[in-house]
Design an enzyme around this catalytic site. Structure first.
Site, short mmCIF file in Angstrom:
data_model
loop_
_atom_site.label_atom_id
_atom_site.label_comp_id
_atom_site.label_asym_id
_atom_site.label_seq_id
_atom_site.Cartn_x
_atom_site.Cartn_y
_atom_site.Cartn_z
N ASP A 34 57.11 45.92 21.38
CA ASP A 34 56.42 44.55 21.90
C ASP A 34 55.60 44.75 23.33
OD1 ASP A 34 58.23 45.34 23.85
OD2 ASP A 34 59.37 43.29 23.68
N GLY A 35 55.23 46.09 23.54
CA GLY A 35 54.30 46.26 24.79
C GLY A 35 55.11 46.65 26.01
N GLU A 36 56.46 46.26 26.21
CA GLU A 36 56.89 46.61 27.28
C GLU A 36 57.11 47.94 27.71
OE1 GLU A 36 60.06 42.58 27.16
OE2 GLU A 36 60.87 44.73 27.09
N ARG A 92 45.80 41.60 49.70
CA ARG A 92 44.89 40.60 50.22
C ARG A 92 45.39 39.29 50.13
NH1 ARG A 92 39.58 42.46 47.01
NH2 ARG A 92 41.32 43.22 45.57
N GLN A 93 46.71 38.94 49.44
CA GLN A 93 47.20 37.81 49.46
C GLN A 93 48.42 37.86 50.33
OE1 GLN A 93 47.87 35.98 45.47
NE2 GLN A 93 46.35 37.72 44.83
N HIS A 125 45.58 46.70 53.63
CA HIS A 125 44.70 45.69 53.83
C HIS A 125 44.93 44.97 55.29
CE1 HIS A 125 41.06 43.34 53.03
NE2 HIS A 125 41.65 42.36 53.45
N ASP A 165 31.54 44.84 57.60
CA ASP A 165 31.84 43.69 58.12
C ASP A 165 33.01 43.95 59.34
OD1 ASP A 165 34.27 44.29 56.88
OD2 ASP A 165 34.09 42.83 55.40
N LYS A 188 29.51 39.61 58.09
CA LYS A 188 29.27 38.85 56.67
C LYS A 188 30.14 37.44 56.66
CE LYS A 188 33.21 40.38 54.12
NZ LYS A 188 33.84 41.42 52.84
N ASP A 214 34.48 51.29 53.84
CA ASP A 214 35.35 50.27 53.95
C ASP A 214 36.68 50.73 53.19
OD1 ASP A 214 36.10 47.70 54.27
OD2 ASP A 214 34.67 46.79 53.10
#
EC number: 2.7.6.1
Length: 291
Positions: A34-36, A92-93, A125, A165, A188, A214
């Site tokens: 099943d892809g797991e 980034r969240q 980050h 930046d 930026k 960066d």
């Protein structure tokens, strides 16, 4: 000590094992119908086990792989598990941007912490988000290794290191310090996920070799706009350098087509432009954190 490396971490894992004078064992990976995902580590582990795995795209799949590989190491006898996740997905969240949203990186950090005694990542980050891990965590920098590489490759050239930046300013400063060259940064404004606007800023780049550096290159939008601004000021040869070369949405093609001579990246994620290894600083962090 044994180093376990997934397919996303095998190159760094091999170099890390050499730095630590440790045994390297690849993680067997397979899938159910099943892809797991299913992983297998050597049975009857003991002592300190270092698990090397990067959460490069596809991030969700590699997050699950991180969780089950760390669980496998613990369940098969590891007394101490040190997770090496050079690129952390969802970094980034790191805050709630709209009402009703989660702090996604905090959730990811907690999940990865569940079966680890310590964790090491590279150029996170936002370094302040280390607090989200439930175990001792260290964020190491690729700046010294990038700086050494640039110093050797561009020896004798009129080199300047530029951050695209304000967020990249400190990395640019550290890399330039290792090279013994000047640095600066652009300013930026982000318009969308892959669209940015570089504000005009006078820089001393005319005729000089410029390395834009960066922490990560994702779609390449920031680098492309930065290159345009630098060319307008008469910059000579342009190079793009980063720690994490995600290079999504044909970013590499965009960068090279926009005038970059080359892309210089580390081995934190699998990529075709890897020229620098972060194994030395990661090995030092392992030795510091290992009980």
């Amino acid at each position: 000590m044994i180093v376990l490396a997934t397919s996303e971490g095998v190159k760094l894992g091999r170099r890390l094992a050499e730095e630590l004078d440790a045994e390297l064992a690849p993680v067997e990976e397979d899938r159910f119908p099943d892809g797991e995902q299913i992983v297998r580590v050597p049975p009857e582990l003991d002592g300190t086990v270092v698990v090397v795995h990067s959460m490069s795209p596809p991030q969700d799949e590699n997050l699950v792989k991180a969780i089950i590989t760390l669980d496998a190491a613990r369940e098969n006898g590891a007394e101490e598990v040190i997770a090496i996740v050079p690129y952390m997905a969802y970094s980034r969240q790191d805050r709630r941007f709209e009402p009703g949203e989660p702090v996604s990186f905090r959730a990811v950090a907690r999940a990865v912490s569940a079966n680890a005694d310590a964790l090491i990542t590279v150029d996170l980050h936002e370094p302040g988000t280390l607090k989200y891990f439930d175990v001792p965590a260290e964020n190491v920098s690729a700046a010294e290794e990038l700086g050494k590489y640039l110093a050797e490759r561009f020896e004798g050239e009129d080199l300047v290191v530029i951050g695209p930046d304000e967020g990249a300013r400190e990395l640019a400063r550290e890399v330039a310090s290792i090279c013994g060259v000047e640095y600066d940064h652009l300013e930026k404004k982000r318009l969308s996920g892959d669209e940015v606007e570089i504000h005009p800023k006078e820089l001393d780049v005319e005729g000089r070799t410029v390395v834009l550096v960066d922490d990560m290159i994702d779609t390449g939008g920031t680098m492309v706009e930065a290159a345009r601004a630098l060319r307008d000021q008469g910059a000579g040869t342009l190079y793009a350098a980063c720690t994490h070369a995600l290079l999504t949405r044909n970013a590499a093609t965009r960068l090279l087509a926009s005038g970059f001579e080359d892309i210089i990246a580390t081995d934190t994620v699998p990529n075709p432009f890897e020229k620098v290894s972060v194994a030395p600083p990661v090995a030092e962090a392992v030795e510091n954190l290992s009980g």
